[in-house]
Motif scaffolding. Structure first.
Motif, short mmCIF file in Angstrom:
data_model
loop_
_atom_site.label_atom_id
_atom_site.label_comp_id
_atom_site.label_asym_id
_atom_site.label_seq_id
_atom_site.Cartn_x
_atom_site.Cartn_y
_atom_site.Cartn_z
N LEU A 1 0.85 -1.49 -0.30
CA LEU A 1 -0.20 0.01 -0.19
C LEU A 1 0.72 1.56 -0.20
CD1 LEU A 1 -2.69 1.45 0.18
CD2 LEU A 1 -2.96 1.19 2.91
N CYS A 2 1.89 1.14 0.89
CA CYS A 2 2.68 2.26 0.88
C CYS A 2 3.25 2.98 -0.85
CB CYS A 2 3.51 2.02 2.12
SG CYS A 2 3.20 2.36 3.67
N LEU A 3 3.66 1.67 -1.63
CA LEU A 3 4.64 1.86 -2.53
C LEU A 3 3.56 2.24 -3.83
CD1 LEU A 3 6.88 1.09 -4.34
CD2 LEU A 3 6.24 -1.03 -4.82
N HIS A 4 2.63 1.71 -3.16
CA HIS A 4 1.80 2.10 -4.45
C HIS A 4 1.46 4.10 -4.64
CE1 HIS A 4 0.07 -1.78 -5.67
NE2 HIS A 4 -0.45 -1.74 -4.78
N LEU A 5 1.19 4.33 -2.90
CA LEU A 5 0.63 6.17 -2.58
C LEU A 5 2.05 5.91 -3.52
CD1 LEU A 5 -0.36 5.67 0.38
CD2 LEU A 5 -2.05 5.79 -1.26
N LEU A 6 3.19 5.72 -2.79
CA LEU A 6 4.14 6.77 -3.24
C LEU A 6 4.51 6.34 -4.72
CD1 LEU A 6 7.08 7.82 -2.93
CD2 LEU A 6 7.98 5.61 -2.55
N MET A 7 4.18 6.17 -5.75
CA MET A 7 4.30 5.26 -6.99
C MET A 7 3.07 6.92 -7.50
SD MET A 7 5.41 4.64 -9.60
CE MET A 7 6.15 2.99 -9.83
N ALA A 8 1.96 6.79 -6.28
CA ALA A 8 1.10 7.73 -6.88
C ALA A 8 1.51 9.06 -6.94
CB ALA A 8 -0.37 7.19 -6.96
N ALA A 9 2.11 8.95 -5.98
CA ALA A 9 1.73 11.03 -5.52
C ALA A 9 3.56 11.29 -6.44
CB ALA A 9 2.77 10.39 -4.28
N LEU A 10 4.39 9.99 -7.28
CA LEU A 10 5.82 10.72 -7.77
C LEU A 10 4.65 10.78 -8.54
CD1 LEU A 10 8.34 8.40 -6.48
CD2 LEU A 10 7.71 11.07 -5.98
N LEU A 11 4.22 10.46 -9.75
CA LEU A 11 3.57 10.52 -10.94
C LEU A 11 2.50 11.95 -10.89
CD1 LEU A 11 2.22 6.90 -11.40
CD2 LEU A 11 4.60 7.98 -13.21
N VAL A 12 2.12 12.00 -9.44
CA VAL A 12 1.82 13.74 -10.24
C VAL A 12 2.20 14.65 -9.60
CG1 VAL A 12 -0.09 15.02 -8.14
CG2 VAL A 12 -1.10 12.20 -8.55
N LEU A 13 3.02 14.33 -9.24
CA LEU A 13 4.37 15.10 -9.27
C LEU A 13 4.71 15.55 -10.60
CD1 LEU A 13 6.53 17.15 -7.03
CD2 LEU A 13 7.36 14.87 -7.17
N ALA A 14 5.20 14.43 -11.13
CA ALA A 14 5.84 14.40 -12.21
C ALA A 14 4.86 15.00 -13.46
CB ALA A 14 6.10 12.93 -12.61
N ALA A 15 3.64 15.07 -13.31
CA ALA A 15 2.80 15.00 -14.56
C ALA A 15 2.53 17.24 -14.20
CB ALA A 15 1.56 14.42 -14.28
N LEU A 16 2.86 17.30 -12.89
CA LEU A 16 2.24 18.59 -12.58
C LEU A 16 3.42 19.33 -13.05
CD1 LEU A 16 1.00 18.49 -9.28
CD2 LEU A 16 -0.40 18.86 -11.32
N ARG A 17 4.60 19.27 -12.97
CA ARG A 17 5.49 20.13 -13.33
C ARG A 17 6.14 20.21 -14.97
NH1 ARG A 17 9.74 19.49 -8.16
NH2 ARG A 17 10.82 21.52 -9.55
N THR A 18 5.59 18.85 -15.14
CA THR A 18 6.21 18.78 -16.56
C THR A 18 5.55 19.98 -16.80
OG1 THR A 18 6.56 17.54 -18.76
CG2 THR A 18 4.09 17.61 -17.42
N GLU A 19 6.35 20.48 -17.95
CA GLU A 19 6.18 21.71 -19.33
C GLU A 19 5.76 21.31 -20.27
OE1 GLU A 19 9.54 23.86 -19.40
OE2 GLU A 19 9.59 24.38 -17.40
N THR A 20 5.40 20.12 -20.41
CA THR A 20 4.97 19.53 -22.20
C THR A 20 3.40 18.91 -22.01
OG1 THR A 20 5.93 18.01 -22.18
CG2 THR A 20 7.12 20.18 -23.09
N ALA A 21 2.56 18.78 -22.95
CA ALA A 21 2.09 17.82 -23.25
C ALA A 21 2.25 16.34 -23.33
CB ALA A 21 0.34 18.42 -23.87
N ALA A 22 3.33 16.00 -23.84
CA ALA A 22 3.83 14.96 -24.15
C ALA A 22 4.23 14.21 -23.14
CB ALA A 22 4.62 14.44 -25.10
#
Length: 453
Positions: A15-36
């Motif tokens: 469960l902790c691993l799922h939460l960590l992966m979800a949080a890091l993916l959301v962080l990457a999507a928010l901080r990226t500058e391109t739609a790709a």
């Protein structure tokens, strides 16, 4: 660690691993500058969610490897498009170490760390020690954490199996103790019935027979005395049946010699090798059980030979029970402690005694060495119990042994005189002196009732 049998701790880590992966993916999507980059993050999240939901990934290493490859490729695409994907390397380390065997997981972790380091160069970061230390340190922490958890998990499983074996052994021990207690109570009841009811009924029968002979011809009491004598005789036969039914199982279907021969055969796999040939009247008769049988620990027991010397006579039931139990205990000690290759049980009938010898060629011990005051889990009760059995019948129990020279256990029981032996074996007692014409003693005299053996 087997992912197919999760424990509560393992489920919490997932469960902790799922939460960590979800949080890091959301962080990457928010901080990226391109739609790709956002699309790559969404694809990586979809691939991860599919693997978390598919039962095949948890039940098959092949399916887990295919899923990890797809997740790794989607992560490489995200890493190519945005440096924010670098943070996903840490949960990927755990997934690879958890789902892949060691020969594949460590190279996969090294490849992931290398891809993370190259992403710094790809996105123009200045080369510095931190570029290399960060991913490598994360990989080292992940490897140490997972390997440590796996070691703890294996130790926990080993202890669980030991506890299961202990519970099973305790149940078997309790069953064996109940069985031994049942046999001991049967022996006690057989002795009590033999020594009290059977002997008393036999005495009553003999006294009534003597009284019947002293009555004048045509006496009206003759019929009552005859019926009373027959009732005593019938009840004596019933008491004998009780004694036979309560005898040890090894003596139920044969003589003591037969029971000892079967005891020797149970410690061999090859069956009797000897022919059972008698060497003349009163000569020894030998049977050898060959091979030995594998014990609980995988070892092979000794070859056990049984022989009879002298002319066998019928022994009282208490004698047969005691000799059989002593032979069983001595042979059990030989198999368990002596590491012997050969053992021999000899039953010798002599003029005034019967002797049982159990000899082995095992490691031996020092009989004069101090013995523990209380029996331990490893034993310590066998020799005192054998000595007690022998001495309770007026016999002599001896042990001869020395380190490296084997062990010899001998018990000698005095044989009762032939008349008493017959009385004890059959439930009757020898006729008193008044049966040969002597005057009938007064029933108030203490000697009026003959005592049995």
């Amino acid at each position: 660690m087997d992912p197919r049998s999760p424990t509560p701790a393992l489920r919490a880590l997932r469960l902790c691993l799922h939460l960590l992966m979800a949080a890091l993916l959301v962080l990457a999507a928010l901080r990226t500058e391109t739609a790709a980059g956002v699309t790559a993050a969404a694809v990586t999240g979809a691939v991860y969610a599919a693997g978390a939901l598919l039962p095949a990934v948890r039940s098959s290493q092949r399916a887990a490897a295919v899923w990890l490859l797809a997740l790794f490729l989607s992560w490489l695409a995200l890493l190519w498009l945005t440096p924010e994907g670098l943070w996903l390397a840490f949960p990927l380390y755990f997934l690879q170490l958890h789902l892949l065997p060691a020969r594949w997981s460590l190279p996969a972790v090294a490849l992931t760390a290398g891809a993370a380091i190259l992403s710094y160069v790809r996105h123009g970061a200045a080369l510095s020690p931190g570029v290399f230390i960060g991913p490598l340190l994360g990989a080292a922490v992940a490897v140490a954490t997972v390997l440590g958890f796996q070691a703890l998990y294996r130790e926990s499983e080993r202890r669980r199996r030991l506890i299961d074996e202990l519970i099973s052994t305790r149940a078997e021990l309790a069953a064996a103790e109940r069985h031994a207690g049942t046999l001991a109570e049967r022996e006690r009841l057989a002795r009590e019935i033999h020594d009290t009811l059977a002997q008393g009924l036999s005495s009553i029968q003999l006294l009534l027979r003597a009284a019947e002979r002293t009555l004048p011809a045509g006496s009206p009491a003759a019929g009552h005395i005859d019926r009373a004598r027959r009732a005593a005789q019938d009840n004596l036969a019933e008491a004998r049946r009780f004694v036979r039914a309560l005898a040890p199982p090894g003596l139920e279907h044969g003589s003591l010699a037969g029971a000892l021969e079967r005891l020797c055969a149970t410690h061999g796999t090859g069956g009797p090798e000897g022919s059972g040939e008698a060497e003349g009247a009163g000569g020894p008769v030998g049977t050898e059980a060959g091979g030995g049988s594998a014990g609980a620990d995988g070892t092979t027991g000794p070859r056990v030979r049984f022989s009879v010397s002298g002319t066998p006579v019928e022994l009282p039931t208490p004698y047969e029970v005691a000799l059989l139990r002593i032979a069983q205990s001595a042979l059990a000690n030989t198999v368990r402690h002596a590491a012997a290759s050969r053992a021999e049980i000899t039953l010798s009938f002599m003029a005034g005694s019967v002797t049982l010898d159990v000899v082995d060629d095992g490691t031996g011990f020092d009989p004069a060495a101090p013995r523990p005051a209380r029996p331990s889990a490893e034993g310590g009760f066998g020799l005192p119990a054998m000595r007690s059995r022998a001495e309770s019948l007026g016999g002599v129990f001896t042990v001869e042994s020395a380190p490296g020279q084997g062990t010899a256990v001998a018990v000698t029981l005095p044989l009762p005189d032939p008349a008493t032996a017959t009385a004890t074996a059959t439930g009757a007692v020898p006729a008193p002196s008044f049966m040969s014409g002597a005057p009938l003693p007064s029933l108030s005299s203490p000697t009026a009732l003959p005592t049995g053996a």
